[in-house]
Enzyme design. Structure first.
Site, PDB file in Angstrom:
ATOM      1  CB  SER A  37      -9.657   0.197   0.561  1.00 17.99           C
ATOM      2  OG  SER A  37      -9.288   0.719  -0.685  1.00 17.99           O
TER       3      SER A  37
ATOM      4  CG  HIS B  86      -5.569   3.251   1.415  1.00 17.76           C
ATOM      5  ND1 HIS B  86      -5.276   2.024   0.861  1.00 17.76           N
ATOM      6  CD2 HIS B  86      -6.895   3.427   1.251  1.00 17.76           C
ATOM      7  CE1 HIS B  86      -6.375   1.483   0.377  1.00 17.76           C
ATOM      8  NE2 HIS B  86      -7.387   2.313   0.605  1.00 17.76           N
TER       9      HIS B  86
ATOM     10  CG  ASP C 134      -2.309   0.549   0.869  1.00 20.58           C
ATOM     11  OD1 ASP C 134      -2.403   1.770   0.653  1.00 20.58           O
ATOM     12  OD2 ASP C 134      -3.272  -0.231   0.818  1.00 20.58           O
TER      13      ASP C 134
END
Length: 467
Positions: free
Chosen positions: A258, A44, A6
């Site tokens: 996600s 994220h 990520d």
């Protein structure tokens, strides 16, 4: 071990601490081994990692597989062949069991190159010493097919219009597990991509769909979205301090496919914790066969389509084979393990020679058990009996014939004076590294007394191998 590839992972977060929690970190963007967030938007990956494997610390949140290790990989941010190969080759080489990818191409039509297809296939077929890494990808958040055609209208400035072919190349790779999202009410999340290729869904939040394009940045979504979007967000880890999604170290606002993706990655890790002998394909089948058949009879609030039911094969284009069920999946993995053990054989050897443990000696003692059987190991457990006036001084290691070693017992027993316990694949996950290793050779139990004054004796140990 779950690899999270990520934008970054805050490896200093308290939920990612503990012996052996962080393994083989990599920063492909910074070209070092410290994949920490740098930009204000690097939030994220920390959230994804928390959903999958955040530790149970008594505060904050708990991930799906809190006892599993984390391999944080900060990507380059690009999807060229070399960047994709670097992610998967690192995860393969460093022993990841599951690779979680909550990302995809910011493009309407993105077929994979031959090299990208090949490295994913390599991970799924050659990783984990030939049993394969479980590779999980997000389906996407545009409320569009992962592979299909739609008549488009209503996008801002008509940037997308007419008969449009959609293709999410990573999500439709035949070897991966593509994950869609359901909300907390058991219905399709409004943004979730769908279509043939989705394997399972997992719980996430609910929100309007959106779309990013490389050429223009965020372009929004068609204006027609009927009704409200009820449902809760996902609590997970956030960057420590005021940076991140929230000013605390946790956030209640994560979501999207996600977030659904690391849920499935965590369940896959639990499956392999219960039965490390499974191949990547077998893990996928367990996820699909154990999933709950949630049903959403309502029309999609944006497109008006209805795909929330299942065909005669038990498949839904919105939910795949259903919503993942961790309990059922682990139970199925354990049942398969019992069947496997019934058709295999096991050996057991013990060493009952009582040996004094030298005080405050980093070399400790090594007690041997010789195994002549050459078959590969499918199961392993170690029984140890030690008497010591303060077991908090003691470390216990198992050393394989090839020199690989696993810490069975750290210095966490405090004032206890008697240790009599069995370490196995369920309570000591790092023993999994010995799966498929030849049993033959001299196995050593190494006991170290690291602190002065108190003394003790190794009374007995036993090695049991399922072959």
């Amino acid at each position: 071990m779950v690899a999270i590839s990520d934008d970054s992972v805050d490896i200093n977060h308290p939920d990612f601490q503990g012996v052996g929690k962080i393994v083989a970190p990599l920063d492909l963007k910074g070209r070092d081994n410290i994949p920490l967030p740098e930009a204000p938007t690097d939030n994220h990956g920390t959230a994804c990692a928390g959903v999958a494997v955040a530790e149970e610390t008594g505060t904050g949140i708990v991930g799906v597989a809190p006892g599993c290790a984390l391999m944080p990989i900060r990507t380059t941010g690009f999807l060229d062949d070399e960047s994709v190969e670097q992610i998967f080759n690192w995860a393969i080489d460093k022993g990841a069991a599951v690779i979680s990818c909550s990302w995809g191409a910011s493009a309407i039509y993105f077929p994979l190159s031959a090299r990208q297809k090949a490295v994913i296939n390599k991970a799924v077929t050659q990783g984990r010493k030939g049993k394969g890494c479980v590779v999980v990808f997000a389906a996407g958040n545009a409320n569009r097919p992962v592979n299909g055609i739609l008549d488009e209208s209503g996008w801002p400035n008509d940037i997308i219009s007419g008969r449009v072919k959609w293709l999410a190349g990573f999500a439709v790779h035949p070897d991966i597990i593509a994950v869609s999202a359901s909300n907390s009410l058991g219905k399709k999340s409004a943004y979730s991509n769908w279509g043939v290729g989705v394997s399972v869904c997992a719980p996430s939040n609910d929100a309007p769909p959106g779309m990013w394009l490389q050429e223009t940045g965020y372009i929004g979504t068609p204006p027609v979205l009927k009704g409200t979007l009820p449902g809760l967000g996902i609590f997970t880890t956030d960057r420590t301090g005021v940076a991140g999604y929230d000013q605390s170290d946790f956030t209640p606002y994560f979501g999207g496919t996600s977030s659904a993706t690391p849920v499935v990655a965590g369940v896959a890790a639990l499956i392999l914790s219960a039965n490390p002998t499974l191949t990547a394909l077998e893990v996928r089948r367990i996820l699909e066969q154990s999933a709950d058949k949630i049903v959403d009879a309502d029309p999609d609030p944006q497109l008006g389509i209805r795909m929330g039911n299942y065909d005669k094969n038990g498949y839904s284009q919105w939910f795949g084979y259903g919503k993942v069920n961790a309990f059922k999946a682990v139970q199925m993995a354990q049942n398969r393990r019992m069947v496997q053990q019934q058709i295999s054989h096991s050996i057991s050897q013990e060493n009952s020679q009582s040996t004094a443990i030298p005080d405050n000696n980093s070399n400790g003692i090594s007690s041997l058990i010789a195994i002549t059987e050459t078959s590969p190991i499918q199961d392993i457990q170690v029984t140890v009996e030690i008497q010591h006036s303060f077991l908090g001084d003691i470390e216990v290691w198992l050393v394989a014939p090839n020199g690989d070693k696993v810490l069975l017992q750290n210095r966490t027993l405090g004032v206890k004076t008697e240790l009599k316990t069995t370490y196995n694949l369920q309570n000591t996950l790092y023993l999994r590294q010995f799966i498929n290793l030849s049993a033959q050779g001299n196995w050593q139990l190494k006991v170290i007394d690291a602190i002065p004054e108190n003394t003790g004796i190794l009374k007995y140990w036993k090695l049991e191998l399922g072959l």
